[in-house]
Design a protein around this motif. Structure first.
Motif, PDB file in Angstrom:
ATOM      1  N   ALA A  82       0.857  -1.192   0.000  1.00  0.00           N
ATOM      2  CA  ALA A  82       0.000   0.000   0.000  1.00  0.00           C
ATOM      3  C   ALA A  82       0.890   1.238   0.000  1.00  0.00           C
ATOM      4  CB  ALA A  82      -0.920   0.010   1.211  1.00  0.00           C
ATOM      5  N   ARG A  94      -4.915   6.513  -2.046  1.00  0.00           N
ATOM      6  CA  ARG A  94      -4.254   5.325  -1.511  1.00  0.00           C
ATOM      7  C   ARG A  94      -4.306   4.215  -2.561  1.00  0.00           C
ATOM      8  NH1 ARG A  94      -0.326   4.864   2.151  1.00  0.00           N
ATOM      9  NH2 ARG A  94      -0.593   3.134   3.629  1.00  0.00           N
ATOM     10  N   TYR A  96      -3.320   0.204  -3.736  1.00  0.00           N
ATOM     11  CA  TYR A  96      -3.036  -1.155  -3.288  1.00  0.00           C
ATOM     12  C   TYR A  96      -2.647  -1.989  -4.507  1.00  0.00           C
ATOM     13  CZ  TYR A  96      -5.476   0.648   0.771  1.00  0.00           C
ATOM     14  OH  TYR A  96      -5.847   1.428   1.847  1.00  0.00           O
ATOM     15  N   VAL A 106      -4.381  -6.309   4.814  1.00  0.00           N
ATOM     16  CA  VAL A 106      -3.836  -4.950   4.698  1.00  0.00           C
ATOM     17  C   VAL A 106      -4.924  -3.929   4.998  1.00  0.00           C
ATOM     18  CG1 VAL A 106      -2.901  -3.233   3.090  1.00  0.00           C
ATOM     19  CG2 VAL A 106      -1.970  -5.550   3.124  1.00  0.00           C
ATOM     20  N   TYR A 108      -8.014  -1.095   4.487  1.00  0.00           N
ATOM     21  CA  TYR A 108      -8.250   0.126   3.719  1.00  0.00           C
ATOM     22  C   TYR A 108      -8.247   1.309   4.678  1.00  0.00           C
ATOM     23  CZ  TYR A 108     -12.917  -0.991   5.521  1.00  0.00           C
ATOM     24  OH  TYR A 108     -13.971  -1.316   6.341  1.00  0.00           O
ATOM     25  N   GLU A 117      -3.977  -1.173   8.014  1.00  0.00           N
ATOM     26  CA  GLU A 117      -4.202   0.272   7.877  1.00  0.00           C
ATOM     27  C   GLU A 117      -4.751   0.863   9.184  1.00  0.00           C
ATOM     28  OE1 GLU A 117      -3.154   2.172   5.603  1.00  0.00           O
ATOM     29  OE2 GLU A 117      -3.797   1.657   3.571  1.00  0.00           O
ATOM     30  N   ASN A 194      -8.849  -0.667  -3.771  1.00  0.00           N
ATOM     31  CA  ASN A 194      -8.611   0.486  -4.640  1.00  0.00           C
ATOM     32  C   ASN A 194      -9.903   1.200  -5.018  1.00  0.00           C
ATOM     33  OD1 ASN A 194      -5.647   0.397  -5.198  1.00  0.00           O
ATOM     34  ND2 ASN A 194      -6.163  -1.651  -5.954  1.00  0.00           N
TER      35      ASN A 194
END
Length: 485
Positions: A82, A94, A96, A106, A108, A117, A194
């Protein structure tokens, strides 16, 4: 009332001191009380600075983000998972690079936060770059880069697990039992981080059972089915430490006791079995009998030792597992409990932790995802290392369970892992969640090599059927990828 003017000076001073003493004592008490309160508040603020910082009501995050942009999240080998991209007009986005593959672990950072995150938010939006570097960014009119977070995640294992689960619903977690490092974590159905900002409203309005935002590894609660026989076996070993090998049972595919009936998977007749072969063949009838032969206190101790109905040592959001055996538990419920059915529930991460403890001589290492935090120039801000959580079972008990799990591979339901370049140990499960035997989740939990474990894998494939048929082949792909790497 006595007039102090008619009393000699030395006596007047003595009386004043006597009258002032309670006031002084009370003043000292309140000052000490205030000091203690102030000390507690300062200590609490320091000890919980990340939680307080991440609170949605804390406006300091917005202030810092106006000065810094969010740092990168990287794999154990330095692959970027990321990062923040800035357009020519200064708009930050951001990104990914692996899309759905790392969606849940991971996480968001839009419309709230999830996964790493959320867990590492404090580090990602703060910066520890040197003053001279700050001057360079200021001269360029740019924000400061947030610190980068390095994880335990292995891209190769994550991709293999993601592709192996394919379009099925379910969860996979891969760990190192000796360190507690989480190497891979896959949950499906998934989402693309994304595009989550654009799809947010439709996702939260979705009333289907898909629950795409749910991390099934840590928050998915399932009947454990036959994987729970690890727990029942441990309870029996505790109850019969000297004669558990003498256990014998004759299985005809069904077990009736006190008006209650337990059937083996698809009514299979296992014939004459002992303790080890009951486990290897995953004989429901025998294990219902085994469960009934363990007293409540011993079974309770096994459940407590293995962290059921308790908080788990995890920093990522999770659900509690549940298994109840109390004075009100009926004979039928005990039989269901013994084979991992009824009201018993577990998360894949919890089953993985139990398996890791067996693989690590009875000791559970605390699972973790972040190894270090570094500045953009590579200066280490903070490091994280392996940490022993607690012993879940004795070394002798772990050895016995390992041998039994090896036999599951050699002569039981996980035979697809037999005869490979590595030795594996594990337990399969077919967890029924409806009255029909065809509705069952496929489980596998195990480790390899059996004699010196390096990797532990736990898999659930929803509504797939037999663990030996559907979960074990996935485990083989992951083990193969690890040992061939």
């Amino acid at each position: 009332m006595e007039d102090l003017r008619n009393i000699p000076r030395d006596k007047r001073q003595t009386k004043k001191k006597i009258r002032s003493k309670p006031i002084i004592v009370l003043s000292v008490f309140y000052i000490a009380l205030f000091g203690s309160l102030l000390g507690y508040i300062c200590n609490y603020a320091y000890s919980n600075k990340q939680e307080l910082f991440n609170n949605s009501y804390n406006t300091r995050q917005q202030i810092i983000l106006s000065q810094n942009y969010r740092g990168e999240i990287l794999s154990r080998n330095g692959d970027v998972l990321a990062y923040t991209e800035t357009d020519s007009d200064g708009t930050e986005k951001r990104v990914y690079p692996y899309g759905k593959e790392f969606a849940h672990v991971v996480g968001y950072s839009t419309n709230g936060k999830a996964g790493i995150e959320a867990m590492a938010n404090y580090y990602l939006i703060n910066t520890n770059i040197d003053l001279q570097d700050k001057v360079k960014y200021e001269a360029a009119g740019s924000k400061y880069p947030g610190d980068n977070v390095y994880t335990t995640l292995d891209v190769n294992l994550q991709e293999v697990a993601f592709n192996a689960l394919s379009a099925r619903k379910g969860a996979i977690v891969v760990t190192d039992p000796k360190t507690g490092e989480i190497l891979a974590m896959v949950s499906k159905p998934d989402f693309d981080p994304n595009t989550i900002a654009d799809e947010w409203e439709s996702m939260i309005a979705d009333t289907s059972p898909d629950a795409k935002l749910l991390n099934r590894v840590t928050q998915g609660v399932y009947p454990p089915g036959s994987t729970f026989k690890i727990v029942t076996a441990l309870a029996y070993i505790k109850a019969h430490p000297d004669d558990y090998k003498n256990y014998r049972f004759s299985c005809n595919g069904r077990y009736n006791y006190d008006g209650n009936t337990i059937s083996c998977y698809h009514g299979e007749n296992h014939g004459a079995v002992d303790f080890a072969s009951s486990f290897a063949k995953s004989c429901n009838s025998s294990f219902a009998n085994i469960g009934l032969s363990v007293d409540r206190e011993t079974f309770d101790r096994a459940l407590e030792d293995l962290l059921f109905n308790q908080e788990l040592p995890l920093t990522i959001n999770y659900s509690k597992s549940s298994a109840v055996y109390d004075a009100a538990t009926s004979t039928g419920d005990i039989m269901q409990l013994s084979i991992g059915q009824g009201t018993t529930s577990v998360t894949p991460i919890h089953m993985n932790m139990i398996t890791c403890a067996i693989a690590n001589d009875g000791v559970l290492m605390k699972p973790y995802l972040v190894t270090s935090v570094k500045t953009e120039t590579g200066k280490v801000v903070k490091s994280f290392s392996s940490e022993e959580y607690k012993r879940l079972m004795s070394s002798e008990e772990a050895t016995i369970l390992t041998e039994m799990m090896e036999e599951v591979v050699q002569s039981g339901t996980a035979s697809k892992l037999k005869g490979l370049s590595y030795t594996a140990a594990g337990k399969t499960g077919s967890a029924e969640f409806n009255s029909g035997t065809s509705d069952s989740h496929a489980w596998f939990t195990g480790f390899a090599p059996a004699d010196d474990p390096e990797i532990c894998v736990t898999i659930i494939v929803e509504n797939a059927g037999s663990g030996g048929s559907y979960a074990v082949p996935i485990a083989k792909r992951i083990f193969d990828a690890y040992f061939d790497a």
